[in-house]
Scaffold this active site. Structure first.
Site, PDB file in Angstrom:
ATOM      1  N   ARG A 148       1.180  -1.507  -0.158  1.00 54.78           N
ATOM      2  CA  ARG A 148       0.296   0.162  -0.048  1.00 54.78           C
ATOM      3  C   ARG A 148       0.829   1.216   0.224  1.00 54.78           C
ATOM      4  NH1 ARG A 148      -2.751  -3.226   4.444  1.00 54.78           N
ATOM      5  NH2 ARG A 148      -4.698  -4.588   3.552  1.00 54.78           N
ATOM      6  N   LYS A 172      -3.054  -1.974   7.762  1.00 57.24           N
ATOM      7  CA  LYS A 172      -3.641  -1.279   8.910  1.00 57.24           C
ATOM      8  C   LYS A 172      -3.656  -1.492  10.218  1.00 57.24           C
ATOM      9  CE  LYS A 172      -6.805  -0.063   4.746  1.00 57.24           C
ATOM     10  NZ  LYS A 172      -7.542   0.076   3.955  1.00 57.24           N
ATOM     11  N   HIS A 242      -2.284   2.945  -5.708  1.00 60.23           N
ATOM     12  CA  HIS A 242      -3.220   1.494  -5.473  1.00 60.23           C
ATOM     13  C   HIS A 242      -4.381   1.001  -6.952  1.00 60.23           C
ATOM     14  CE1 HIS A 242      -6.958  -0.419  -3.709  1.00 60.23           C
ATOM     15  NE2 HIS A 242      -7.641  -0.025  -5.197  1.00 60.23           N
ATOM     16  N   ARG A 245      -1.236  -1.678  -7.163  1.00 57.70           N
ATOM     17  CA  ARG A 245      -1.606  -2.268  -5.208  1.00 57.70           C
ATOM     18  C   ARG A 245      -2.261  -3.692  -6.882  1.00 57.70           C
ATOM     19  NH1 ARG A 245      -1.661  -4.282  -0.472  1.00 57.70           N
ATOM     20  NH2 ARG A 245      -4.452  -4.374   0.158  1.00 57.70           N
ATOM     21  N   HIS A 268      -5.220  -8.510   4.064  1.00 53.93           N
ATOM     22  CA  HIS A 268      -6.165  -8.375   3.812  1.00 53.93           C
ATOM     23  C   HIS A 268      -6.926  -9.728   5.129  1.00 53.93           C
ATOM     24  CE1 HIS A 268      -7.652  -6.896  -0.535  1.00 53.93           C
ATOM     25  NE2 HIS A 268      -6.943  -5.709  -0.197  1.00 53.93           N
ATOM     26  N   TYR A 277     -10.438  -8.503  -7.039  1.00 56.11           N
ATOM     27  CA  TYR A 277     -10.076  -8.495  -7.998  1.00 56.11           C
ATOM     28  C   TYR A 277      -9.764  -9.449  -8.874  1.00 56.11           C
ATOM     29  CZ  TYR A 277      -7.058  -5.301  -4.900  1.00 56.11           C
ATOM     30  OH  TYR A 277      -7.113  -3.864  -3.750  1.00 56.11           O
TER      31      TYR A 277
END
Length: 298
Positions: A148, A172, A242, A245, A268, A277
Site C-alpha cells: 500500500r 492497517k 492503488h 496494487r 487483507h 480483484y
C-alpha cells in the site's frame, strides 16, 4: 467532547488500533450529526435518538448534494458509535439496526496491462542517480509486492533485508506482515541503500524512502510519481499507487496464483476484500475461453 465520545475515541485508538486520520474522520462525522440534532431537534444527547431523526439527517445530506458514498461513510461512523454503545451496555438497541445503505454505483478499478507496466519499466531500465534509482524501485515494489502507498511511505530502513529477500511492513490496524521480494528487486534495494548513504543530509533517518533532501516521502509525492510515469504509456483515467496494487493482484491471479496467497500478500483480513480483484482475472479467463472453445464462432 462527551464522556461516551471520549471512550469511543479511546476504543478506536487503543483496541481497534485505527490510524489518527481514521479516528478523526469517525469523530468528525459523529459530531457533525450531534450539531445537526441539536439544531434540528434541540437535543444534545445523541445516545437517545431514534431512526426518524437520523433519517431526517440523511435526507438533509442528500439535499445538500452529498454523494451516496459520502453519506454511507457518515452513517457507517454513526453505526460504529452505536455498536460501541451496545457493547458497553449504554443502549439496548441501535437506532440504525434496520438501516440499509444508500445504493452506490459499482466502479471497477481497471488495472494496467502487463504491456503498460513493461513499457514504464523499460523507460527507466538503467536509472542513474539517487532520484531515478529510487523512482524505479518504488514502481517495482508496488508492482511486485502489492504494498500500500502508506506502507511504502512508512517503510523503515531497519525492516528492509536484501539478504533474505524480504521487507517487513506495517499495515492497517498496526498489523505487521513479511513480504517477499524478487532477487532482481533485492539488487535494487542494495543499489538504493548505497545511493541513500551519499545524501548530503538525512533528517528522517529511520525511513527507507527519502527525498533528495533526506526527508520522508508524503502521499501526494508518491501519487504524482506514479501518475507521471504511467501517463506516458496509459490512457486509463486512474493512474495511482492503488491501481498498481490492483495490477499486482490481478496479474498474479491471471497467471495462476490462488486467492488465499494473494490475500496474504495484500494483507487483507478476509477473502471478501481480495475477491474484488477476481473481476479482472475473470475477464482474462473469458478471453482464453472464447479463443479456445471450438463452439465459438470466429
Amino acid at each position: 467532547m462527551t464522556n461516551n465520545l471520549q471512550s469511543f475515541k479511546d476504543y478506536l485508538q487503543l483496541e481497534k488500533k485505527y490510524s489518527p486520520h481514521t479516528v478523526n474522520a469517525y469523530l468528525n462525522d459523529i459530531e457533525f450529526f450531534q450539531l445537526f440534532n441539536k439544531n434540528q431537534f434541540d437535543q444534545e444527547d445523541i445516545e437517545q435518538v431514534n431512526y426518524s431523526q437520523i433519517r431526517t439527517w440523511i435526507v438533509s445530506l442528500v439535499d445538500d448534494n452529498m454523494s451516496n458514498v459520502t453519506v454511507n461513510r457518515k452513517i457507517a461512523s454513526l453505526k460504529a458509535f452505536y455498536k460501541f454503545l451496545l457493547k458497553t451496555k449504554q443502549i439496548e438497541v441501535s437506532p440504525l439496526l434496520k438501516h440499509k445503505a444508500l445504493k452506490t454505483p459499482k466502479t471497477l478499478q481497471i488495472p494496467f496491462s502487463e504491456k503498460e507496466v513493461a513499457a514504464v519499466l523499460n523507460q527507466i531500465q538503467n536509472p542513474e542517480g539517487f532520484e531515478a534509482i529510487r523512482d524505479k524501485l518504488i514502481i517495482d515494489l508496488f508492482y511486485t509486492t502489492g504494498i500500500r502507498r502508506t506502507e511504502l511511505i512508512h517503510l523503515k530502513a531497519a525492516n528492509v533485508n536484501p539478504s533474505t529477500n524480504t521487507i517487513k511492513v506495517l499495515g492497517k490496524r498496526n498489523k505487521e506482515r513479511i513480504l517477499p521480494v524478487l532477487p532482481i528487486i533485492a539488487k535494487q534495494l542494495i543499489l538504493y541503500f548505497f545511493e541513500r548513504t551519499h545524501l548530503e543530509k538525512v533528517t528522517d533517518v529511520d525511513y527507507f524512502f527519502l527525498t533528495k533532501k533526506g526527508l520522508k516521502l508524503n502521499d501526494s509525492f508518491v501519487y504524482r510519481l506514479i501518475n507521471t510515469y504511467f501517463s506516458t504509456v496509459s490512457e486509463k483515467v486512474k493512474k495511482s499507487p492503488h491501481i498498481l496494487r490492483h495490477t499486482f493482484a490481478t496479474h498474479l491471479l491471471n497467471n495462476g496464483a490462488d486467492l488465499n496467497s494473494v490475500k496474504e500478500l495484500l494483507g487483507h483480513s478476509s477473502l471478501a476484500s481480495t475477491q474484488i480483484y477476481t473481476h479482472s482475472s475473470l475477464a482474462e479467463l473469458k478471453k482464453v475461453y472464447e479463443d479456445a472453445h471450438p463452439r465459438n464462432q470466429r
